[in-house]
Motif scaffolding. Sequence first.
Motif, PDB file in Angstrom:
ATOM      1  N   TRP A  94      48.751   8.852 -10.086  1.00  0.00           N
ATOM      2  CA  TRP A  94      47.418   8.753  -9.479  1.00  0.00           C
ATOM      3  C   TRP A  94      46.806  10.152  -9.370  1.00  0.00           C
ATOM      4  N   SER A 117      40.311   9.275  -8.266  1.00  0.00           N
ATOM      5  CA  SER A 117      40.456   7.930  -8.803  1.00  0.00           C
ATOM      6  C   SER A 117      40.090   6.905  -7.735  1.00  0.00           C
ATOM      7  N   GLU A 118      39.452   5.823  -8.149  1.00  0.00           N
ATOM      8  CA  GLU A 118      39.037   4.784  -7.215  1.00  0.00           C
ATOM      9  C   GLU A 118      40.134   3.750  -6.967  1.00  0.00           C
ATOM     10  N   TYR A 119      41.289   3.903  -7.588  1.00  0.00           N
ATOM     11  CA  TYR A 119      42.371   2.947  -7.382  1.00  0.00           C
ATOM     12  C   TYR A 119      42.920   3.093  -5.969  1.00  0.00           C
ATOM     13  N   ARG A 120      42.940   1.993  -5.246  1.00  0.00           N
ATOM     14  CA  ARG A 120      43.223   2.052  -3.811  1.00  0.00           C
ATOM     15  C   ARG A 120      44.699   2.246  -3.476  1.00  0.00           C
ATOM     16  N   TYR A 176      42.468   5.709  -3.109  1.00  0.00           N
ATOM     17  CA  TYR A 176      41.068   6.047  -2.855  1.00  0.00           C
ATOM     18  C   TYR A 176      40.782   6.289  -1.378  1.00  0.00           C
ATOM     19  N   ASN A 177      41.168   5.350  -0.508  1.00  0.00           N
ATOM     20  CA  ASN A 177      40.906   5.504   0.930  1.00  0.00           C
ATOM     21  C   ASN A 177      41.941   6.388   1.606  1.00  0.00           C
TER      22      ASN A 177
END
Length: 301
Positions: A153, A157-160, A206-207
């Motif tokens: 990752w 990146s928007e992958y949570r 992401y978060n």
Amino acid sequence: MINVLAFCLNLLIYQKDTSAITYDNYQSAINGYKPLLVDIREYRATPEEARNRFQQIMHIMKEANPTVSYDSSQVNIFFPLMGFDYRAVGGKNGSGFHAAGYDLFDQNAKGSHPAHDIFIKDKNQDCKDDRTGDYVSILAVSDGVVIGTENDWQPGSEYRGGNYIWVYDTSTGGLWYYAHQKEIYVKTGDIVKAGQKISIIGRTGYNAAMKRSDTHLHLTYLRIDEEGNPTPINTYGWLKNAATLLDPRIAADLKPLAYHWNIRPMKVKAKVLPTLAFKAQIVKNEVLPVEDKKKRRRSRA
């Protein structure tokens, strides 16, 4: 090599149950899980197509591990953070778990949190616990086989999920999902044992990477039914009873055990007692006749 031996042992002991499964089928199911997740994330598979592929994989995994059985009252696990216990779980008494609206197969499904977040104390967000100055190891909660990992990752990146691990539980037949790790030490196809170090806690996803987020492990368990459908299970009770070896430096700083007890203090309304009025008894000095006074004097003499 260990994977081959384990599968072959299942074939020898439970030949009737695994007669339709070959080692190639088994490996294909394991190696097909992450591509399925990617296809869901990239909208390359419809929810219905994704569900069918998932069910096929789960049926093969169950046939290859015929002894799996699910009884929530009999599940025993290791606590996933080394040195911690259930007091590090976010919320109060497991209140951080919200399964409503969860759909593994629909990337547009939002709003659910079918997991428990388990926190370390990391004020400067360097992924090290402030009380020990060390990275925190993540342990396998149960025996299983790794069926999917992500270890690359990148910030932005928007992958949570960030760097994640999916493990098929060979005791209960369910799936464990560990998310947001800094480093991962297992790969797809590995056999893991309960209590084995599989990664270290991190801030990937992401978060989870944002300043507003505290450093934590995101842990989900999915029960797989007879048709191969997943259902999130609230594992707070399992975490509360999990085997652990507390680090005294961490234990001294965790919330007191009483904080997690469901104690509701009784509200007692104080009664106002009436004021009692006492009338003082008035004693009057009796005036005796002279003759009576003389008699009393004689009697005392």
